[in-house]
Every structure is written in C-alpha cells, then in structure tokens.
Scaffold this active site. Sequence first.
Site, PDB file in Angstrom:
ATOM      1  N   ASN A 282       0.626  -1.201  -0.415  1.00 47.60           N
ATOM      2  CA  ASN A 282      -0.109   0.330  -0.001  1.00 47.60           C
ATOM      3  C   ASN A 282       1.007   0.973   0.068  1.00 47.60           C
ATOM      4  OD1 ASN A 282      -1.924   1.898   0.389  1.00 47.60           O
ATOM      5  ND2 ASN A 282      -2.805   1.084   2.598  1.00 47.60           N
TER       6      ASN A 282
ATOM      7  N   CYS B  82      -1.909   6.752   2.040  1.00 50.09           N
ATOM      8  CA  CYS B  82      -2.762   6.707   2.888  1.00 50.09           C
ATOM      9  C   CYS B  82      -3.444   7.810   2.681  1.00 50.09           C
ATOM     10  CB  CYS B  82      -2.788   6.408   4.171  1.00 50.09           C
ATOM     11  SG  CYS B  82      -3.976   6.589   5.416  1.00 50.09           S
TER      12      CYS B  82
ATOM     13  N   LYS C 255      -0.278  -1.091  -4.103  1.00 51.03           N
ATOM     14  CA  LYS C 255      -1.452  -0.892  -5.074  1.00 51.03           C
ATOM     15  C   LYS C 255      -0.952   1.016  -4.906  1.00 51.03           C
ATOM     16  CE  LYS C 255      -6.064   0.143  -2.328  1.00 51.03           C
ATOM     17  NZ  LYS C 255      -6.956  -0.322  -1.167  1.00 51.03           N
TER      18      LYS C 255
ATOM     19  N   ASN D 263      -5.865   3.869  -4.407  1.00 50.03           N
ATOM     20  CA  ASN D 263      -6.573   3.886  -3.621  1.00 50.03           C
ATOM     21  C   ASN D 263      -6.910   4.806  -3.213  1.00 50.03           C
ATOM     22  OD1 ASN D 263      -6.705   3.924  -0.114  1.00 50.03           O
ATOM     23  ND2 ASN D 263      -4.705   3.432  -0.414  1.00 50.03           N
TER      24      ASN D 263
ATOM     25  N   GLY E   7     -16.616   8.037  -2.893  1.00 51.66           N
ATOM     26  CA  GLY E   7     -17.886   7.506  -2.795  1.00 51.66           C
ATOM     27  C   GLY E   7     -17.711   7.031  -4.650  1.00 51.66           C
TER      28      GLY E   7
ATOM     29  N   GLY F  27     -12.250   1.478  -6.371  1.00 53.04           N
ATOM     30  CA  GLY F  27     -13.101   2.974  -6.384  1.00 53.04           C
ATOM     31  C   GLY F  27     -13.896   3.188  -7.283  1.00 53.04           C
ATOM     32  N   GLY F  28     -14.655   3.443  -6.010  1.00 55.34           N
ATOM     33  CA  GLY F  28     -16.574   4.137  -6.743  1.00 55.34           C
ATOM     34  C   GLY F  28     -17.321   2.680  -7.370  1.00 55.34           C
TER      35      GLY F  28
HETATM   36  C1  LIG Z   1     -13.079   3.960   5.851  1.00 54.02           C
HETATM   37  C2  LIG Z   1     -11.919   3.360   5.125  1.00 54.02           C
HETATM   38  C3  LIG Z   1     -10.264   2.621   5.006  1.00 54.02           C
HETATM   39  C4  LIG Z   1      -9.708   1.886   4.443  1.00 54.02           C
HETATM   40  N1  LIG Z   1      -8.585   1.440   4.608  1.00 54.02           N
HETATM   41  C5  LIG Z   1      -7.563   0.840   3.855  1.00 54.02           C
HETATM   42  C6  LIG Z   1      -5.948   0.373   4.260  1.00 54.02           C
HETATM   43  O1  LIG Z   1      -6.173  -0.423   5.278  1.00 54.02           O
HETATM   44  N2  LIG Z   1      -5.331  -0.181   3.289  1.00 54.02           N
HETATM   45  C7  LIG Z   1      -6.220   0.382   1.855  1.00 54.02           C
HETATM   46  O2  LIG Z   1      -4.713  -0.128   0.841  1.00 54.02           O
HETATM   47  N3  LIG Z   1      -7.188   0.444   1.455  1.00 54.02           N
HETATM   48  C8  LIG Z   1      -7.768   1.210   2.346  1.00 54.02           C
HETATM   49  N4  LIG Z   1      -8.624   1.992   2.298  1.00 54.02           N
HETATM   50  C9  LIG Z   1      -9.243   1.809   0.585  1.00 54.02           C
HETATM   51  C10 LIG Z   1     -10.154   0.931  -0.066  1.00 54.02           C
HETATM   52  O3  LIG Z   1      -9.242   0.035   0.061  1.00 54.02           O
HETATM   53  C11 LIG Z   1     -10.551   0.816  -1.548  1.00 54.02           C
HETATM   54  O4  LIG Z   1      -9.364   1.145  -2.797  1.00 54.02           O
HETATM   55  C12 LIG Z   1     -10.399   2.213  -1.987  1.00 54.02           C
HETATM   56  O5  LIG Z   1     -11.646   3.157  -0.443  1.00 54.02           O
HETATM   57  C13 LIG Z   1     -11.623   3.312  -3.086  1.00 54.02           C
HETATM   58  O6  LIG Z   1     -12.282   1.893  -2.541  1.00 54.02           O
HETATM   59  P1  LIG Z   1     -14.242   1.956  -2.510  1.00 54.02           P
HETATM   60  O7  LIG Z   1     -14.624   3.274  -3.242  1.00 54.02           O
HETATM   61  O8  LIG Z   1     -15.058   1.014  -3.306  1.00 54.02           O
HETATM   62  O9  LIG Z   1     -14.147   2.649  -1.128  1.00 54.02           O
HETATM   63  C14 LIG Z   1     -10.449   2.352   2.826  1.00 54.02           C
HETATM   64  C15 LIG Z   1     -10.667   2.740   2.284  1.00 54.02           C
HETATM   65  C16 LIG Z   1     -12.339   3.173   3.569  1.00 54.02           C
HETATM   66  C17 LIG Z   1     -13.388   3.944   2.734  1.00 54.02           C
END
Ligand SMILES: Cc1cc2nc3c(=O)[nH]c(=O)nc-3n(C[C@H](O)[C@H](O)[C@H](O)COP(=O)(O)O)c2cc1C
Length: 382
Positions: free
Chosen positions: A135, A138, A172, A199, A224, A250-251
């Site tokens: 990763n 962040c 990532k 991410n 979102g 993402g999304g």
């Molecule tokens: C509350 C929260 C915590 C997350 N924690 C991590 C994490 O620990 N490691 C990581 O690689 N991505 C983390 N992410 C990113 C998600 O894995 C994902 O890549 C990102 O939210 C985009 O996808 P989505 O639109 O489906 O949320 C986090 C996302 C959210 C919303």
Amino acid sequence: LPDLSVNYLGLALKNPLLAAPAGATETLARMKRAEEAGVGGVVVKTLFEQELARRSPSPRFRVLRPELGRSESFVLYSYEQASAFGPQEYAAEISRAKEGLSVPVIASIACVTEEKWAEYARLMEQAGADALELNLSCPHGAKMLSRADPCAELERLLPEIRRTCRLPLVPKLPGQLTDPVAAALRLEAAGADGLVMFNRFTGLDIDLESERPLLHGSYAGHGGPWALYYVLRWVSAAAPRLRIPISASGGVASGADAAKLLLAGATTVQVCTAMLVEGYGVIRRMLRELEDFMSAKGYARLSEFRGKACGRILAAEQVDRVSRVRGEIDRRRCDRCGLCLRVCFYGAIETEGAEYRVTRACEGCGLCAELCLPGAIGLVRI
Ligand SMILES: Cc1cc2nc3c(=O)[nH]c(=O)nc-3n(C[C@H](O)[C@H](O)[C@H](O)COP(=O)(O)O)c2cc1C
C-alpha cells in the site's frame, strides 16, 4: 449461470469481487461476513509500520453531500487509519483467516523505512497469506514512503522485497498521480505481479461553525460512487499495456460498475465504500447484477469480455463533431417547472404563454434533457 471464476495472481477465485482492505476486513470475524456475502477473496486491512496510525480517532466517518444535484450521490469522508494490529498480531490474524476462510486471503502492508517492507513481507508469507498488497498511499494522512514519488521508491525496493518473500507482490497505487500508466509500467518492470488501481483521494472539508477541518481536525480520505470514472479511465489506459493483472478499486457500487471495470481491462474488482454504507450483503446484489449483464450479453466467461472496451476508445481526432441533435419538448409531459429555462446557458428555451419551446439557438448540448425531471425533453437528430 455464467461462470464468474477468474485466475488472479495464480489464485483461483470463484468470482472477481474482492473485499477491499478497510476496517470491514480487519478481523477474521469481519472477513467471514464478506465471505458469506460471496466475495471471491479478501484483502486484509493494512498493517502499517507507523504505530501512530494503528489507532484511529473516533468518530471517523462523515457522509457528505448526500443529495448532490438531483441524483443520489455522496462523499464518504473518513479518517480510519491502519489495522489496529502490530506485526505479530496481524500475522496471527492472517493465519487465523487462512484457517477460517475458504477464499484467498491477501495481506496488505505499508511501511515507512526501507528494511521494514522486506521484513513485513516475509512475515506475511510465513503467516500463510496468498498474496501481498504493498500500500503506497494513505489518504488519511499517515506517513507513508517518505519521498515525493512513492512509486519510484517502491520500484527500487521491489527486488529486495522479492528476495525475502515469494508471494505475489501487488503495489496499490495512490489515486493522485500525474501519470498512473507510467507508474504502472515501471512497477511491472521492477517485478510487480499485479497492481491495484487505486487508493482513495486525500481531501479536506471545513466546518463552517468552528472554521476548522471537519471531524478529527485534519485531512481525510474521500471517495464515493463518483470516483468510478477516474478508475475506469486509467484502468482502460493501463490494461492494454501491461502483462500483469489489474485489480480495480474506487467507486464500485453495483455489478454494472464491476462489469464496466472488467470491460476496461481489470481482472478483479474491489469493493469498499459500498460494503461500508450498505453492508456486506451488497456483494450478493453485485454478483447477481454481474451475472445478469453477462447473461444479457450471452457471455459464458469473464475472459470473453475482459478489456473489450479498450480498443473502442476514440482518439480526439476520431470523435464525431459533425452530427447534431436538438432538444424537443413533449408538451404533454412538461410540467413547466422552469428548470430548462434556468439552466440553458445558450438561452435556447423560450416561453410562449404557458408553453416552453426550444429555439434555433439550441446547440444540442443535451444538458436540459439530462436534467428534466419529468423526462419531457428528448433529443432529435437534425
Ligand atoms: C474507511 C476506509 C479505510 C480504508 N483502509 C484501507 C487500508 O487500510 N488499506 C488500503 O490499502 N486501502 C484502504 N482503503 C481504501 C479502499 O481499500 C479502497 O481502495 C478505496 O476506498 C476505493 O474503493 P471504494 O470506492 O470501493 O471505497 C480504505 C478505505 C476506506 C473508506
């Protein structure tokens, strides 16, 4: 029923939907819920080297702008940081997950100092993880790779990590890169076995009352359903140029979104926010929707349409700038709300008594037809 199975990083997945790393995948009990909802695999919440990041503030979520425009949309604004676990506990949770789950378990690490990447990677292999996400960002402001270009730094470190760890290594990528394709190609050349794109983005909201950052007082991750289009754009650009698989993130809020990312060339699709705001069961709906798409199109397997849209993306000079449409109002459906009159910046809507009319000034941009609530405006070819 269509066959959703896919090979990702040498792992046989029953379907391409992965539970993305977040609090919802931090413990075996939570991963189990994702497995019960049907995911093809889980990525475990990231283990951070930086201890500070292992404790998240509370509360750490806000849902912003739930009704953006007339559509349902929202921003999930959050400051949830690392897994609460230190390296040994994290490794133990991976081992438990491997025993307790039947789907593959992908670990995720984020380090600050160079040696720790290789050290943690080895630990994950020993714990029994099936693959490892590296990763690189962040969005919640934790300290990550210290340099301005984390991809370049990982590129340099990958061979060293590979020496100590035989797991498939999957960087990532951060959402905020100037050239994600170049970064992807460089990481592939450095030995990455796959890539996660992407991410979330780092953002800031300000509370107007206190005039300070919202929630916990600092920057936050935000994402979102609207983030999908950025991911589609870059996955479609990178996939045809890579030999290694892309896991898109993402999304993703529906099976249709997943189908689009597969058409753009992704091998797997990760789901996070949708699972947080709708519950783990959203995976069941997404799988049904993906099957419906495939059945409607007559696809028996994912490989029949993976990347199909990539070759269909036109260059700027190929775009049709000649054909024209113009708006046409269906008087029976028009409720004379005045929205088209207000939004048409060409000034092409007129009122004639109580009736609305499209004038010759119409450029056929189509915005009124998109916004008209009763659907009274159609577009006709001229
Ligand atoms: C509350 C929260 C915590 C997350 N924690 C991590 C994490 O620990 N490691 C990581 O690689 N991505 C983390 N992410 C990113 C998600 O894995 C994902 O890549 C990102 O939210 C985009 O996808 P989505 O639109 O489906 O949320 C986090 C996302 C959210 C919303």
